[in-house]
Design a protein around this motif. Structure first.
Motif, mmCIF file in Angstrom:
data_model
loop_
_atom_site.group_PDB
_atom_site.id
_atom_site.type_symbol
_atom_site.label_atom_id
_atom_site.label_comp_id
_atom_site.label_asym_id
_atom_site.label_seq_id
_atom_site.Cartn_x
_atom_site.Cartn_y
_atom_site.Cartn_z
ATOM 1 N N VAL A 198 0.860 -1.184 0.000
ATOM 2 C CA VAL A 198 0.000 0.000 0.000
ATOM 3 C C VAL A 198 0.896 1.233 0.000
ATOM 4 O O VAL A 198 1.854 1.329 0.772
ATOM 5 C CB VAL A 198 -0.987 -0.004 1.189
ATOM 6 C CG1 VAL A 198 -0.280 -0.092 2.531
ATOM 7 C CG2 VAL A 198 -1.901 1.209 1.125
ATOM 8 N N ALA A 199 0.596 2.158 -0.902
ATOM 9 C CA ALA A 199 1.409 3.359 -1.071
ATOM 10 C C ALA A 199 1.112 4.378 0.030
ATOM 11 O O ALA A 199 0.085 4.294 0.722
ATOM 12 C CB ALA A 199 1.126 3.981 -2.441
ATOM 13 N N PRO A 200 1.980 5.357 0.214
ATOM 14 C CA PRO A 200 1.732 6.409 1.208
ATOM 15 C C PRO A 200 0.448 7.171 0.914
ATOM 16 O O PRO A 200 0.151 7.508 -0.240
ATOM 17 C CB PRO A 200 2.947 7.333 1.051
ATOM 18 C CG PRO A 200 3.998 6.487 0.421
ATOM 19 C CD PRO A 200 3.276 5.524 -0.455
ATOM 20 N N ARG A 201 -0.344 7.387 1.958
ATOM 21 C CA ARG A 201 -1.581 8.167 1.880
ATOM 22 C C ARG A 201 -2.492 7.662 0.761
ATOM 23 O O ARG A 201 -3.066 8.451 0.002
ATOM 24 C CB ARG A 201 -1.263 9.652 1.732
ATOM 25 C CG ARG A 201 -0.385 10.177 2.877
ATOM 26 C CD ARG A 201 -0.266 11.687 2.897
ATOM 27 N NE ARG A 201 0.510 12.091 4.070
ATOM 28 C CZ ARG A 201 1.801 12.437 4.027
ATOM 29 N NH1 ARG A 201 2.453 12.436 2.885
ATOM 30 N NH2 ARG A 201 2.429 12.809 5.128
ATOM 31 N N ALA A 202 -2.604 6.350 0.690
ATOM 32 C CA ALA A 202 -3.417 5.710 -0.350
ATOM 33 C C ALA A 202 -4.062 4.461 0.222
ATOM 34 O O ALA A 202 -3.792 4.064 1.360
ATOM 35 C CB ALA A 202 -2.555 5.360 -1.559
ATOM 36 N N SER A 203 -4.927 3.863 -0.568
ATOM 37 C CA SER A 203 -5.598 2.622 -0.177
ATOM 38 C C SER A 203 -5.430 1.595 -1.282
ATOM 39 O O SER A 203 -5.245 1.936 -2.454
ATOM 40 C CB SER A 203 -7.090 2.862 0.076
ATOM 41 O OG SER A 203 -7.295 3.774 1.127
ATOM 42 N N VAL A 204 -5.513 0.320 -0.902
ATOM 43 C CA VAL A 204 -5.442 -0.757 -1.876
ATOM 44 C C VAL A 204 -6.335 -1.897 -1.398
ATOM 45 O O VAL A 204 -6.528 -2.083 -0.186
ATOM 46 C CB VAL A 204 -3.986 -1.245 -2.055
ATOM 47 C CG1 VAL A 204 -3.463 -1.926 -0.792
ATOM 48 C CG2 VAL A 204 -3.850 -2.155 -3.263
ATOM 49 N N VAL A 205 -6.925 -2.627 -2.331
ATOM 50 C CA VAL A 205 -7.746 -3.795 -2.006
ATOM 51 C C VAL A 205 -6.903 -5.042 -2.216
ATOM 52 O O VAL A 205 -6.344 -5.258 -3.296
ATOM 53 C CB VAL A 205 -9.020 -3.844 -2.871
ATOM 54 C CG1 VAL A 205 -9.789 -5.142 -2.611
ATOM 55 C CG2 VAL A 205 -9.915 -2.648 -2.572
ATOM 56 N N LEU A 206 -6.806 -5.866 -1.169
ATOM 57 C CA LEU A 206 -6.028 -7.098 -1.230
ATOM 58 C C LEU A 206 -6.977 -8.288 -1.321
ATOM 59 O O LEU A 206 -7.911 -8.415 -0.508
ATOM 60 C CB LEU A 206 -5.160 -7.247 0.020
ATOM 61 C CG LEU A 206 -4.149 -6.129 0.297
ATOM 62 C CD1 LEU A 206 -3.415 -6.407 1.605
ATOM 63 C CD2 LEU A 206 -3.160 -5.986 -0.842
ATOM 64 N N PRO A 207 -6.788 -9.179 -2.285
ATOM 65 C CA PRO A 207 -7.650 -10.361 -2.378
ATOM 66 C C PRO A 207 -7.391 -11.322 -1.236
ATOM 67 O O PRO A 207 -6.261 -11.459 -0.765
ATOM 68 C CB PRO A 207 -7.246 -10.972 -3.723
ATOM 69 C CG PRO A 207 -5.839 -10.513 -3.937
ATOM 70 C CD PRO A 207 -5.752 -9.144 -3.331
ATOM 71 N N VAL A 208 -8.444 -11.989 -0.782
ATOM 72 C CA VAL A 208 -8.331 -12.986 0.279
ATOM 73 C C VAL A 208 -9.107 -14.223 -0.186
ATOM 74 O O VAL A 208 -10.296 -14.141 -0.498
ATOM 75 C CB VAL A 208 -8.895 -12.473 1.618
ATOM 76 C CG1 VAL A 208 -8.771 -13.544 2.691
ATOM 77 C CG2 VAL A 208 -8.183 -11.199 2.041
ATOM 78 N N THR A 209 -8.431 -15.368 -0.232
ATOM 79 C CA THR A 209 -9.012 -16.581 -0.797
ATOM 80 C C THR A 209 -10.238 -17.049 -0.012
ATOM 81 O O THR A 209 -10.192 -17.202 1.213
ATOM 82 C CB THR A 209 -7.952 -17.701 -0.813
ATOM 83 O OG1 THR A 209 -6.835 -17.251 -1.581
ATOM 84 C CG2 THR A 209 -8.505 -18.964 -1.444
#
Length: 239
Positions: free
Chosen positions: A197-208
């Motif tokens: 995840v980048a600074p001051r950002a969001s990311v969606v991580l897949p979860v099985t």
């Protein structure tokens, strides 16, 4: 007549003769240069080419403009020898309130296994690619404390058939993960890809196979430190 093929592969250092002394590079922006050590662990010499990219793994040397110069860019490494790379910032403007990221590429081209003219051979060139975190001076906080400041929420998976986790980073540092687990109702749902995840950002991580997990479930993560070590942590999954 012999036919030689050269194949450049995205391969880890476990398959390459030439290895990088570390899993990541941190470049303090106030420094004139940083050094990176390479080792040739094999009994044969290799031809080595190095370059940096800005995130496009398919970019060839010279195709991407990056604010860094690496010397030497191409060289021979004899068996069981080391080589020090000098990475120098060329001065172009970069953000001063957060880290930037680039990637260091090391292409290892070993000699042909059989150079006989009447024998076909497959020559494999192995590429190792690691992150380079460019860190301006006087950023607030410490990078090792950044993982504990992340916030985690339930999110829809990309295919819309289940759940994922969204992680938000309020800090000026990149945070990389080797492992993320969600624990709920006696079940453990795993992210098997890692992520960042980048600074001051969001990311969606897949979860099985994650589905029906409510807010309040436990998240366990393993983040990666500047030195490649593990930073274990737990958090609560928000809605």
């Amino acid at each position: 007549m012999g036919i030689g093929f050269a194949c450049a592969l995205l391969a880890g250092s476990a398959h390459a003769s030439v290895t990088i002394g570390g899993t990541r590079v941190v470049y303090p922006l106030e420094q004139r240069e940083v050094t990176v050590k390479l080792d040739n662990d094999s009994h044969t010499p290799s031809l080595v080419q190095v370059w940096m990219d800005d995130g496009n793994a398919n970019a060839k040397p010279g195709e991407v403009k990056v604010p860094f110069v690496i010397t030497p860019p191409i060289f021979r490494m004899d068996a069981s020898k080391s080589q020090t790379l000098r990475v120098m910032y060329s001065g172009e403007a970069l953000p001063q309130d957060r880290e930037s990221i680039y990637w260091l590429n090391v292409l290892d081209i070993p000699p042909k296994a059989n150079a006989a003219a009447d024998v076909s051979s497959l020559q494999m060139a192995y590429r190792t690619r690691i992150k380079v975190f460019v860190r301006p001076a006087k950023l607030p906080g410490k990078p090792e404390d950044a993982p504990a400041q992340l916030t985690w929420k339930v999110a829809a998976s990309k295919d819309g058939k289940g759940q994922a986790v969204s992680v938000s980073n309020p800090t000026p540092y990149y945070v990389s993960f080797s492992e993320v687990d969600v624990q709920s109702g006696g079940h453990t749902f795993k992210n098997e890809e890692g992520g960042m995840v980048a600074p001051r950002a969001s990311v969606v991580l897949p979860v099985t196979k994650m589905n029906g997990v409510p807010a309040g479930a436990k998240v366990h993560y393993i983040a990666i430190s500047d030195y490649g070590g593990a930073i274990d942590g737990d958090a609560t999954l928000g809605q």
